[in-house]
Design a protein around this motif. Sequence first.
Motif, PDB file in Angstrom:
ATOM      1  N   ALA A 181     -92.717   5.372 -61.663  1.00 48.01           N
ATOM      2  CA  ALA A 181     -93.506   6.436 -62.285  1.00 48.01           C
ATOM      3  C   ALA A 181     -94.980   6.372 -61.904  1.00 48.01           C
ATOM      4  N   PHE A 182     -95.512   5.144 -61.741  1.00 54.68           N
ATOM      5  CA  PHE A 182     -96.956   4.989 -61.566  1.00 54.68           C
ATOM      6  C   PHE A 182     -97.371   4.479 -60.188  1.00 54.68           C
ATOM      7  N   GLY A 183     -96.427   3.985 -59.384  1.00 50.59           N
ATOM      8  CA  GLY A 183     -96.781   3.344 -58.126  1.00 50.59           C
ATOM      9  C   GLY A 183     -96.995   1.858 -58.344  1.00 50.59           C
ATOM     10  N   ALA A 184     -96.703   1.054 -57.336  1.00 51.55           N
ATOM     11  CA  ALA A 184     -96.746  -0.399 -57.478  1.00 51.55           C
ATOM     12  C   ALA A 184     -98.130  -0.912 -57.837  1.00 51.55           C
ATOM     13  N   GLU A 185     -99.183  -0.302 -57.286  1.00 48.78           N
ATOM     14  CA  GLU A 185    -100.536  -0.803 -57.528  1.00 48.78           C
ATOM     15  C   GLU A 185    -100.914  -0.702 -58.992  1.00 48.78           C
ATOM     16  N   ARG A 186    -100.547   0.383 -59.659  1.00 58.82           N
ATOM     17  CA  ARG A 186    -100.906   0.562 -61.056  1.00 58.82           C
ATOM     18  C   ARG A 186     -99.912  -0.103 -61.994  1.00 58.82           C
ATOM     19  N   ALA A 187     -98.738  -0.454 -61.498  1.00 60.83           N
ATOM     20  CA  ALA A 187     -97.677  -0.981 -62.359  1.00 60.83           C
ATOM     21  C   ALA A 187     -97.594  -2.505 -62.355  1.00 60.83           C
ATOM     22  N   ARG A 188     -98.588  -3.167 -61.813  1.00 64.50           N
ATOM     23  CA  ARG A 188     -98.553  -4.629 -61.704  1.00 64.50           C
ATOM     24  C   ARG A 188     -98.595  -5.294 -63.075  1.00 64.50           C
TER      25      ARG A 188
END
Length: 608
Positions: A181-188
């Motif tokens: 939903a948010f992309g890997a960079e924001r979902a860390r």
Amino acid sequence: MSRIRSHRATVQGAVTTIDCTPGSPVRRGDVLLRLESMKMEFPIEAEADGAVLRLHVVPGDAVDIGDVLVELDASIAAPLPPATQSSQPAAGEEPPTLGAWRRRRALLDDAARPDMVAQRHAQGRRTARENIAALFDDGSFVEYGGFAIAAQRSRRSVDDLQKNTPADGLVTGIGTVHAEAFGAERARCAAMAYDYSVLAGTQGAFNHMKSDRLLQVAADRQLPFVLFAEGGGGRPGDVDWPVVAGLDCTTFHRLAALSGVVPRIGIVEGYCFAGNAALLGSCDLVIATRGASIGMGGPAMIEGGGLGVVAPADVGPAPVLAKAGAIDLLVDDEVQAVRAARQLLAWHHGALPDTGADDQAALRHAIPPGRQALFDPRAVLRTIADRESLLELRAEFGAGVVTVLARLGGHPVAFAATNPRHLGGALDVDGCDKLARFMQWVDAAGWPLITLVDTPGFMVGPAVEAQGMMRHAGRLFVTAASLRVPVVSVVLRRGFGLGAMAMTAGHFHAPVATAAWPAAEFGAMGLDGAVRLGFRKELAAAPEADRQALFEQLLAQARERGQALNMASHLEIDDVVDPADTRDWLQRVLAVARTRALPPRRPFVDTW
């Protein structure tokens, strides 16, 4: 064309072995001799088929780059010996070291301890690794320190420790949550889970080293942090650790130092005592199952202190702690707890598509007729916010203020609403503490704060003043004055006195915008009390038969002065809105509101 091939040194080093003799036949690729340089072996291979013509070195000779080592005559077709069997594994054959790793790695999996898994499931609980797997997106988890074992090699065999103390009782690592939903960079995210099936989830030597390592990674990379805290505290049985008391342990400081830097969520099921409880209590938000028991000292410590014999479940039952304000979210089991943690992390990750909302026209009838009629602010919140997005925090504590996280047009926001069902909506000690801490937390998270106001002011009287009410009220004003995030306020019905000012971040012009519903009333204090106090002499002088009529007349005049449209005409509030337009008005205000740049972040978020 010359058939003599000179083989030269490719590195500076020393000759260790010579694998050929003058006249011996060689094939292309055969090793002629070996050099050692910087503790590494460098083979010199034949560049063609032929026979060794002469050697220029012997074992032990030092050579420089370019020195001639061996000369080969490629014109001699001497009979060649059969090729020697290679020491390299055949294609598809597993190297011995990989097999050893595979067997050791298997001991970390829950499948290696089926009895433990069955016992946890029989208790209605999940294993530490099951919780970690449920938290992170599939396939995203990267484990740190999985091969650690308890620091007890001097009293137990390594084989025993590997089988029975996997990962030293703590699973740590990083991964993503909601990356789709948010992309890997924001979902860390980073997380660690104490494993109660290993030495009761206690904190040992390597266990602390692992937690410190992960906390440092979280700090360096600004990763949200999730803690599964079930466990019994310090572990005295780690005899390989050369310490006396271990009070220089840095784990607690490292987790505390993340306050105000990254969100920290603590989850607990079962027993959580001593050091594990201290870590849990440092978190920004605590999620506990109803069966959890939390205490700064477990049964052994309580009995050792001469305080009696207490069953583990009676040390700090989660429902009791929730009423005391120590738990933010009380849930039934770990499945709900992890689901809530993922939902909370989604707020930190950012906006989602707008899911829409219920019929806003219902807000026109949300407050029943009559100045003293009760209503549930949660119904108002559910209507304004995106459908099915509300998550209420500390519901069992500070009943005079309802604090929730929600989404508005897909964007994460925080709501705080006074509750007329408790003390008529007056702010008491617990309500002030709950709201002040909520303000700090949402400010650190960067979420806009929306306040819905219906209050007669601060609670008064000897009983509440005996609790130090003036300090708790002051805490609200001091906290509000430091907020960076935009605040937007709506007075639903009553906006009286200092309590109304505290609910609007200090005063009615402190928010980005302050509006009211048309039926709202305002005053420096409750209008009934203001009339009785301000016109005491006139009322006392009136004939008893006329006194009530005079009071009603004066009250009507006060209500006329304090009604919402008159307040707006004097610019004491910014607008008066149709209740059905509240959601749209809030979205338009927040669309242009900005977070204040200074200070760059809160120094910490109060744990209380």
